[in-house]
Structure formats: structure tokens, C-alpha cells
Scaffold this motif. Structure first.
Motif, PDB file in Angstrom:
ATOM      1  N   MET A  45       0.645  -1.069   0.037  1.00 28.83           N
ATOM      2  CA  MET A  45       0.084  -0.077   0.086  1.00 28.83           C
ATOM      3  C   MET A  45       0.931   1.155  -0.045  1.00 28.83           C
ATOM      4  SD  MET A  45      -2.910   1.105   2.533  1.00 28.83           S
ATOM      5  CE  MET A  45      -4.087  -0.483   2.208  1.00 28.83           C
ATOM      6  N   ILE A  46       0.501   2.336  -0.573  1.00 35.51           N
ATOM      7  CA  ILE A  46       1.386   3.458  -0.783  1.00 35.51           C
ATOM      8  C   ILE A  46       1.205   4.332   0.471  1.00 35.51           C
ATOM      9  CG2 ILE A  46       1.178   3.415  -3.107  1.00 35.51           C
ATOM     10  CD1 ILE A  46      -0.986   5.731  -3.019  1.00 35.51           C
ATOM     11  N   LYS A  47       2.335   5.048   0.745  1.00 38.57           N
ATOM     12  CA  LYS A  47       2.299   5.766   1.884  1.00 38.57           C
ATOM     13  C   LYS A  47       1.314   6.709   2.104  1.00 38.57           C
ATOM     14  CE  LYS A  47       6.707   6.946   4.159  1.00 38.57           C
ATOM     15  NZ  LYS A  47       7.916   7.316   4.153  1.00 38.57           N
ATOM     16  N   LYS A  48       0.811   7.405   1.042  1.00 40.22           N
ATOM     17  CA  LYS A  48      -0.390   8.396   1.113  1.00 40.22           C
ATOM     18  C   LYS A  48      -1.465   7.574   1.709  1.00 40.22           C
ATOM     19  CE  LYS A  48      -3.184  11.116  -2.048  1.00 40.22           C
ATOM     20  NZ  LYS A  48      -3.430  11.684  -3.224  1.00 40.22           N
ATOM     21  N   ASN A  49      -1.928   6.494   1.139  1.00 39.35           N
ATOM     22  CA  ASN A  49      -3.176   5.692   1.808  1.00 39.35           C
ATOM     23  C   ASN A  49      -2.744   5.198   3.117  1.00 39.35           C
ATOM     24  OD1 ASN A  49      -4.425   5.977  -0.758  1.00 39.35           O
ATOM     25  ND2 ASN A  49      -3.792   3.972  -1.477  1.00 39.35           N
TER      26      ASN A  49
ATOM     27  N   PHE B   7      -5.414   6.220   6.254  1.00 33.71           N
ATOM     28  CA  PHE B   7      -5.994   5.276   7.089  1.00 33.71           C
ATOM     29  C   PHE B   7      -5.535   5.433   8.682  1.00 33.71           C
ATOM     30  CE2 PHE B   7      -6.683   2.729   3.095  1.00 33.71           C
ATOM     31  CZ  PHE B   7      -7.943   3.179   3.180  1.00 33.71           C
ATOM     32  N   GLU B   8      -4.430   5.698   9.030  1.00 33.77           N
ATOM     33  CA  GLU B   8      -3.940   5.929  10.289  1.00 33.77           C
ATOM     34  C   GLU B   8      -4.498   7.224  10.820  1.00 33.77           C
ATOM     35  OE1 GLU B   8       0.439   6.169  12.363  1.00 33.77           O
ATOM     36  OE2 GLU B   8       0.447   7.347  10.486  1.00 33.77           O
ATOM     37  N   ARG B   9      -4.664   8.250  10.059  1.00 33.37           N
ATOM     38  CA  ARG B   9      -5.546   9.544  10.540  1.00 33.37           C
ATOM     39  C   ARG B   9      -7.040   9.003  10.809  1.00 33.37           C
ATOM     40  NH1 ARG B   9      -2.457  12.075   6.704  1.00 33.37           N
ATOM     41  NH2 ARG B   9      -4.501  11.907   5.211  1.00 33.37           N
ATOM     42  N   LYS B  10      -7.452   8.142  10.166  1.00 33.75           N
ATOM     43  CA  LYS B  10      -8.802   7.949  10.073  1.00 33.75           C
ATOM     44  C   LYS B  10      -9.002   7.216  11.508  1.00 33.75           C
ATOM     45  CE  LYS B  10     -13.015   6.452   7.647  1.00 33.75           C
ATOM     46  NZ  LYS B  10     -13.388   6.167   6.338  1.00 33.75           N
TER      47      LYS B  10
ATOM     48  N   GLU C 233       1.638   0.064  11.556  1.00 35.06           N
ATOM     49  CA  GLU C 233       3.215   0.330  12.374  1.00 35.06           C
ATOM     50  C   GLU C 233       4.167  -0.918  11.766  1.00 35.06           C
ATOM     51  OE1 GLU C 233       5.257   0.384  16.586  1.00 35.06           O
ATOM     52  OE2 GLU C 233       3.462   1.693  16.361  1.00 35.06           O
ATOM     53  N   ASN C 234       3.531  -2.224  11.734  1.00 31.74           N
ATOM     54  CA  ASN C 234       4.372  -3.383  11.363  1.00 31.74           C
ATOM     55  C   ASN C 234       4.699  -3.496   9.945  1.00 31.74           C
ATOM     56  OD1 ASN C 234       4.495  -3.757  14.152  1.00 31.74           O
ATOM     57  ND2 ASN C 234       3.082  -5.049  14.216  1.00 31.74           N
ATOM     58  N   GLY C 235       3.905  -2.667   9.048  1.00 33.39           N
ATOM     59  CA  GLY C 235       3.770  -2.759   7.717  1.00 33.39           C
ATOM     60  C   GLY C 235       2.867  -3.991   7.078  1.00 33.39           C
ATOM     61  N   ASP C 236       1.884  -4.392   7.858  1.00 35.17           N
ATOM     62  CA  ASP C 236       0.901  -5.551   7.653  1.00 35.17           C
ATOM     63  C   ASP C 236      -0.449  -5.281   7.346  1.00 35.17           C
ATOM     64  OD1 ASP C 236       3.048  -7.318   8.248  1.00 35.17           O
ATOM     65  OD2 ASP C 236       2.401  -7.520  10.168  1.00 35.17           O
ATOM     66  N   TYR C 237      -0.707  -3.596   7.253  1.00 41.41           N
ATOM     67  CA  TYR C 237      -2.067  -3.056   6.914  1.00 41.41           C
ATOM     68  C   TYR C 237      -2.417  -3.267   5.708  1.00 41.41           C
ATOM     69  CZ  TYR C 237      -5.992   0.057   7.143  1.00 41.41           C
ATOM     70  OH  TYR C 237      -7.267   0.194   7.181  1.00 41.41           O
ATOM     71  N   GLY C 238      -3.783  -3.784   5.671  1.00 45.06           N
ATOM     72  CA  GLY C 238      -4.582  -3.895   4.089  1.00 45.06           C
ATOM     73  C   GLY C 238      -3.982  -5.146   3.765  1.00 45.06           C
ATOM     74  N   ILE C 239      -3.741  -6.259   4.569  1.00 41.24           N
ATOM     75  CA  ILE C 239      -3.412  -7.574   3.932  1.00 41.24           C
ATOM     76  C   ILE C 239      -4.098  -8.626   4.647  1.00 41.24           C
ATOM     77  CG2 ILE C 239      -1.711  -9.422   3.700  1.00 41.24           C
ATOM     78  CD1 ILE C 239       0.481  -7.054   3.810  1.00 41.24           C
TER      79      ILE C 239
END
Length: 120
Positions: free
Chosen positions: A1-5, A9-12, A76-82
Motif C-alpha cells: 500500500m502506498i504511503k499516502k493511503n 488510514f492511520e489518521r482515520k 506500524e508493522n507494515g501488515d495493514y491492508g493484507i
């Protein structure tokens, strides 16, 4: 997932968490304490109904808070959206609808069908 997305999601998720925590003034232990000064059966029933409903809301809020915290940890772990089941990317549309989603639609449907079979 790109950094912008991820930042979106982190803000949301952080905003949702803050909103839940701001209104999170329930203590499940207090809700379990019976009010012994109520002698009228109607008052006792109303109190029990209100207590049970409050308990349900508190439990639900606690569950959502844990889901949001897990999603933030995944970011944070880089696993979001999987997807936790098939390891494929969860579509952005699904994450926008439910930012703390752990499964893609296909896997979530399969899990729900399996759950219905075991509940029967």
C-alpha cells in the motif's frame, strides 16, 4: 500500500479511536453491581434492562477499540491492508468502508458461512 493511503488510514483510525475513548466512561465492573435499594419489580426490571444494554454497548466499544488498536499496530508493522486468511491485499474500497477490516470480502464471506454452519 502506498504511503499516502497508509497515512490516510492511520489518521482515520486514530480519529475513530479518540472519539471512542472520549466517550468511553463505562466500567463493566460497575455495571454488574446490582442496585439493592430498588424494591419495585418494575424498577428492578428497568434497571436490569438498562444495565444489560449498557454492558452490551461497553463490550462492543471495547471490541472496536481493540480492532482499531490492532489495525494501527498493523500499519506500524507494515501488515495493514493484507488479508489475514489469504494474504492478498484488501481492496481500498473495503478499507474505506471498514478501516479495521482484517479480511478481504471473499474470505470474510467464507468465515461467516463457516460460522453459520457451526452455529446450526
Amino acid at each position: 500500500m502506498i504511503k499516502k493511503n497508509l497515512k490516510y488510514f492511520e489518521r482515520k483510525l486514530t480519529a475513530q479511536l479518540q472519539n471512542l475513548l472520549a466517550g468511553h466512561d463505562c466500567n463493566l465492573n460497575d455495571l454488574k453491581t446490582p442496585d439493592e435499594h430498588l424494591t419495585d419489580p418494575v424498577d428492578q426490571a428497568a434497571y436490569a434492562t438498562e444495565r444489560n444494554f449498557s454492558h452490551h454497548l461497553c463490550s462492543r466499544n471495547n471490541s472496536v477499540i481493540k480492532e482499531i488498536e490492532q489495525a494501527l499496530q498493523d500499519i506500524e508493522n507494515g501488515d495493514y491492508g493484507i488479508c489475514d486468511r489469504c494474504n492478498e491485499d484488501i481492496p481500498i474500497k473495503r478499507l474505506k468502508a471498514r478501516p479495521m477490516a482484517r479480511y478481504c470480502i471473499s474470505c470474510k464471506s467464507q468465515l461467516e458461512n463457516e460460522q453459520m454452519l457451526t452455529d446450526s
